[in-house]
Design a protein around this motif. Sequence first.
Motif, short mmCIF file in Angstrom:
data_model
loop_
_atom_site.label_atom_id
_atom_site.label_comp_id
_atom_site.label_asym_id
_atom_site.label_seq_id
_atom_site.Cartn_x
_atom_site.Cartn_y
_atom_site.Cartn_z
N VAL A 51 -19.81 -19.42 2.92
CA VAL A 51 -18.85 -19.60 4.01
C VAL A 51 -17.80 -20.64 3.62
CG1 VAL A 51 -18.55 -20.35 6.40
CG2 VAL A 51 -20.50 -18.89 5.78
N LYS A 52 -18.26 -21.72 3.02
CA LYS A 52 -17.33 -22.77 2.57
C LYS A 52 -16.35 -22.19 1.55
CE LYS A 52 -18.96 -25.90 -0.27
NZ LYS A 52 -19.63 -27.11 -0.79
N ASP A 53 -16.88 -21.49 0.53
CA ASP A 53 -16.02 -20.97 -0.54
C ASP A 53 -15.02 -19.95 -0.02
OD1 ASP A 53 -17.47 -22.57 -2.24
OD2 ASP A 53 -18.73 -20.96 -3.02
N LEU A 54 -15.48 -19.04 0.83
CA LEU A 54 -14.60 -18.00 1.36
C LEU A 54 -13.50 -18.58 2.24
CD1 LEU A 54 -17.24 -15.26 2.24
CD2 LEU A 54 -15.42 -15.04 0.54
N SER A 55 -13.88 -19.51 3.11
CA SER A 55 -12.88 -20.10 4.01
C SER A 55 -11.80 -20.83 3.23
CB SER A 55 -13.56 -21.04 5.01
OG SER A 55 -14.19 -22.12 4.34
N GLN A 56 -12.21 -21.53 2.17
CA GLN A 56 -11.22 -22.26 1.37
C GLN A 56 -10.33 -21.31 0.58
OE1 GLN A 56 -10.85 -25.61 1.96
NE2 GLN A 56 -12.37 -24.96 3.49
N ALA A 63 -16.60 -12.76 28.35
CA ALA A 63 -15.26 -12.82 28.94
C ALA A 63 -14.55 -14.09 28.49
CB ALA A 63 -15.36 -12.78 30.46
N SER A 64 -13.24 -14.09 28.60
CA SER A 64 -12.47 -15.26 28.15
C SER A 64 -12.80 -16.49 28.97
CB SER A 64 -10.98 -14.96 28.21
OG SER A 64 -10.60 -14.57 29.52
N SER A 65 -13.41 -16.30 30.14
CA SER A 65 -13.82 -17.44 30.98
C SER A 65 -15.22 -17.92 30.64
CB SER A 65 -13.76 -17.04 32.46
OG SER A 65 -14.61 -15.92 32.71
N SER A 66 -15.93 -17.20 29.76
CA SER A 66 -17.29 -17.57 29.37
C SER A 66 -17.26 -18.56 28.21
CB SER A 66 -18.09 -16.33 28.97
OG SER A 66 -18.15 -15.41 30.03
N ARG A 67 -18.37 -19.25 28.02
CA ARG A 67 -18.48 -20.21 26.93
C ARG A 67 -19.18 -19.58 25.73
NH1 ARG A 67 -16.79 -25.13 28.45
NH2 ARG A 67 -16.78 -25.63 30.67
N ILE A 68 -18.55 -19.70 24.57
CA ILE A 68 -19.14 -19.21 23.33
C ILE A 68 -20.27 -20.15 22.91
CG2 ILE A 68 -18.69 -18.75 20.88
CD1 ILE A 68 -17.44 -16.69 22.69
N GLN A 69 -21.37 -19.57 22.44
CA GLN A 69 -22.53 -20.39 22.06
C GLN A 69 -22.42 -20.93 20.65
OE1 GLN A 69 -24.99 -21.03 24.50
NE2 GLN A 69 -23.31 -20.08 25.65
N LYS A 70 -21.79 -20.16 19.74
CA LYS A 70 -21.72 -20.59 18.35
C LYS A 70 -20.37 -20.20 17.76
CE LYS A 70 -26.72 -20.11 17.77
NZ LYS A 70 -27.02 -21.54 17.90
N CYS A 71 -19.67 -21.20 17.23
CA CYS A 71 -18.38 -20.94 16.58
C CYS A 71 -18.05 -22.10 15.66
CB CYS A 71 -17.26 -20.72 17.61
SG CYS A 71 -16.78 -22.22 18.48
N ALA A 72 -17.10 -21.87 14.77
CA ALA A 72 -16.66 -22.92 13.85
C ALA A 72 -15.16 -22.80 13.63
CB ALA A 72 -17.39 -22.81 12.51
N PHE A 73 -14.50 -23.93 13.49
CA PHE A 73 -13.08 -24.00 13.15
C PHE A 73 -12.96 -24.78 11.85
CE2 PHE A 73 -13.10 -24.06 17.91
CZ PHE A 73 -12.63 -22.77 18.09
N ILE A 74 -12.56 -24.08 10.79
CA ILE A 74 -12.59 -24.65 9.44
C ILE A 74 -11.17 -24.94 8.97
CG2 ILE A 74 -13.35 -24.26 7.06
CD1 ILE A 74 -15.31 -22.14 8.23
N LYS A 75 -10.97 -26.10 8.34
CA LYS A 75 -9.67 -26.47 7.81
C LYS A 75 -9.74 -26.57 6.29
CE LYS A 75 -8.37 -30.68 8.88
NZ LYS A 75 -8.19 -31.99 9.58
N ALA A 76 -8.60 -26.66 5.66
CA ALA A 76 -8.57 -26.81 4.20
C ALA A 76 -9.17 -28.16 3.81
CB ALA A 76 -7.13 -26.70 3.69
N MET A 77 -10.04 -28.15 2.82
CA MET A 77 -10.76 -29.36 2.43
C MET A 77 -9.90 -30.25 1.53
SD MET A 77 -14.51 -27.70 1.64
CE MET A 77 -15.15 -29.27 1.01
#
Length: 344
Positions: free
Chosen positions: A66-71, A154-168
């Motif tokens: 995941v780290k390698d692909l996102s970068q 729904a867009s008003s529901s809360r997501i249980q698992k997510c990640a926001f990745i930036k350039a390292m």
Amino acid sequence: MEYIKEVNLREAVIHILDNNADEPILNEFALDLNEETYDFLLKHIQRCLKDEELKYAFFNKERNIVKDLSQEYLNGENNILDVSKELARQMFILMRSKGNVPSCDLVTVSFSTEFGMFLGIFKMDYIKNYLHNIEYVDDRIGINIIPQFTGLPASSSRIQKCAFIKAMNQDNEYDLMVIDKQKKSKNNEDYGSNYFIDSYLGCTVIDNERDQTKNFVKVAEKWTQSALNENADKQEKVRREIKKKLKEEDIIDVQKFSEEVFKEPEIKESFVNFATEAGLGDSIPVDKEWVEKKLKRIRLKIDKDIDIYISEEAYHDINRFEIQRNGDGSINMILKHISNYVEK
């Protein structure tokens, strides 16, 4: 903490990860970000960015797909379709190996912000919806209600698992922001375990300024309830002083705070020891944006059977709200000049 205000979606892909299938169903096309789809994803991103369970994290040093692909994507070395497919494959492998991770759609989305580009990964667990089903029996209409298990949050529901990745890079305050809400379970190997953070993302969560500020408030309140039990007068003074320091100080020195707030040496020592045992550092950076939001409304739970919600402005307005000290540890809370109220 970086509070992201500007979000502009670039591109997104969705894949189906069904535990009952032998392989993930991988999309060959990016999503058409029409107005409705764009708005659906944007609201989920904005809601997650405001979620108080959003944490900072750094990728671990070990190699992680995941780290390698996102970068690769964030550095312009790969496209979102290929990256999202491999991200989906990795999640599907993990789901099958764990055996108890719910089926989902995996959404990969890139977006720009005032802090640069991010790659978002959303594990959208299915929710149960209900549909009507029409059958014709002997020329008569029969209508039933049937469950459907492939609905997206729904867009008003809360997501249980997510990640926001930036350039390292070495100057990063964090590599990614992550939400990993746990399902309560007695068995650590159940779905409630840290498979998303540990196995999939391969990252380590760290405390940011908001976490440290929240923890200080939580620890101080816990100490106040315990050490000053049955003394509402002293409790109110401590809580008022905490609010004052949060508003005025950029960094709270725990030792100095104790010296300024408490007179009795044993009380000063008790607070500092309690804070240390609770894992608080010597100094707490104050997240001003969180404080402003937190103190907008004050909730007072009084003697277990009275609840009062009051704005910060009203709380400090002597013409509307007053604390009277009775001298025996008890206090009177007085609401003044009430011209209108509604019973609910």
